[in-house]
Design a protein around this motif. Structure first.
Motif, PDB file in Angstrom:
ATOM      1  N   ARG A  32      37.992  48.034  43.995  1.00  0.00           N
ATOM      2  CA  ARG A  32      38.755  46.783  43.947  1.00  0.00           C
ATOM      3  C   ARG A  32      39.521  46.722  42.637  1.00  0.00           C
ATOM      4  NH1 ARG A  32      34.215  42.525  46.087  1.00  0.00           N
ATOM      5  NH2 ARG A  32      34.066  43.394  48.187  1.00  0.00           N
ATOM      6  N   GLY A  33      40.638  46.012  42.666  1.00  0.00           N
ATOM      7  CA  GLY A  33      41.421  45.839  41.456  1.00  0.00           C
ATOM      8  C   GLY A  33      40.672  45.019  40.424  1.00  0.00           C
ATOM      9  N   GLY A  62      33.333  51.009  38.349  1.00  0.00           N
ATOM     10  CA  GLY A  62      33.032  50.067  37.282  1.00  0.00           C
ATOM     11  C   GLY A  62      32.645  48.704  37.845  1.00  0.00           C
ATOM     12  N   GLY A  63      32.087  48.688  39.042  1.00  0.00           N
ATOM     13  CA  GLY A  63      31.666  47.433  39.663  1.00  0.00           C
ATOM     14  C   GLY A  63      32.000  47.384  41.136  1.00  0.00           C
ATOM     15  N   ALA A  64      32.885  46.474  41.497  1.00  0.00           N
ATOM     16  CA  ALA A  64      33.161  46.159  42.904  1.00  0.00           C
ATOM     17  C   ALA A  64      33.988  47.237  43.612  1.00  0.00           C
ATOM     18  CB  ALA A  64      33.874  44.825  43.010  1.00  0.00           C
ATOM     19  N   PHE A  65      33.652  47.435  44.895  1.00  0.00           N
ATOM     20  CA  PHE A  65      34.389  48.357  45.750  1.00  0.00           C
ATOM     21  C   PHE A  65      34.367  47.827  47.170  1.00  0.00           C
ATOM     22  CE2 PHE A  65      29.997  49.662  45.937  1.00  0.00           C
ATOM     23  CZ  PHE A  65      29.790  49.987  47.265  1.00  0.00           C
ATOM     24  N   ASP A  66      35.292  48.309  47.969  1.00  0.00           N
ATOM     25  CA  ASP A  66      35.350  47.964  49.392  1.00  0.00           C
ATOM     26  C   ASP A  66      34.982  49.192  50.206  1.00  0.00           C
ATOM     27  OD1 ASP A  66      36.234  45.275  49.143  1.00  0.00           O
ATOM     28  OD2 ASP A  66      38.274  46.000  48.751  1.00  0.00           O
ATOM     29  N   THR A  67      34.089  49.015  51.180  1.00  0.00           N
ATOM     30  CA  THR A  67      33.699  50.098  52.069  1.00  0.00           C
ATOM     31  C   THR A  67      34.752  50.242  53.161  1.00  0.00           C
ATOM     32  OG1 THR A  67      31.367  49.693  51.653  1.00  0.00           O
ATOM     33  CG2 THR A  67      31.912  50.913  53.653  1.00  0.00           C
TER      34      THR A  67
END
Length: 92
Positions: A90-91, A68-73
């Protein structure tokens, strides 16, 4: 007498086959353990592995859609024309 020799040869063949099967099973299990991505990031977030053709941004699009948007690789790999992206959302 001939019967006991045949029986002993059969048992020896069976034991060799069973030993080979056990070695192959253990090798497969160890290979699976060493190549599996971590299930959670160091801070406890669940991770997901997606694969896409190398050179495309499809992996990032999949990660953004799932998060739903941001993530960390966490990790990226490229092998045989396939790119793997291990990520954690990401939270919110």
């Amino acid at each position: 007498m001939k019967r006991s020799q045949t029986s002993a040869a059969h048992v020896t063949h069976w034991v060799r086959g069973a030993s080979l099967a056990a070695v192959l099973a253990m090798t497969g299990a160890l290979a699976a353990c060493s190549s599996a991505p971590p299930l959670f990031s160091s801070d406890g977030r669940p991770t997901t592995l997606v694969q896409c053709p190398s050179g495309s941004d499809n992996c990032e699009q999949q990660a953004q859609a799932m998060c739903g948007g941001a993530f960390d690789t966490m990790r990226t790999t490229t092998e045989n024309g396939v790119r793997g992206l291990l990520y954690a959302c990401r939270g919110k």
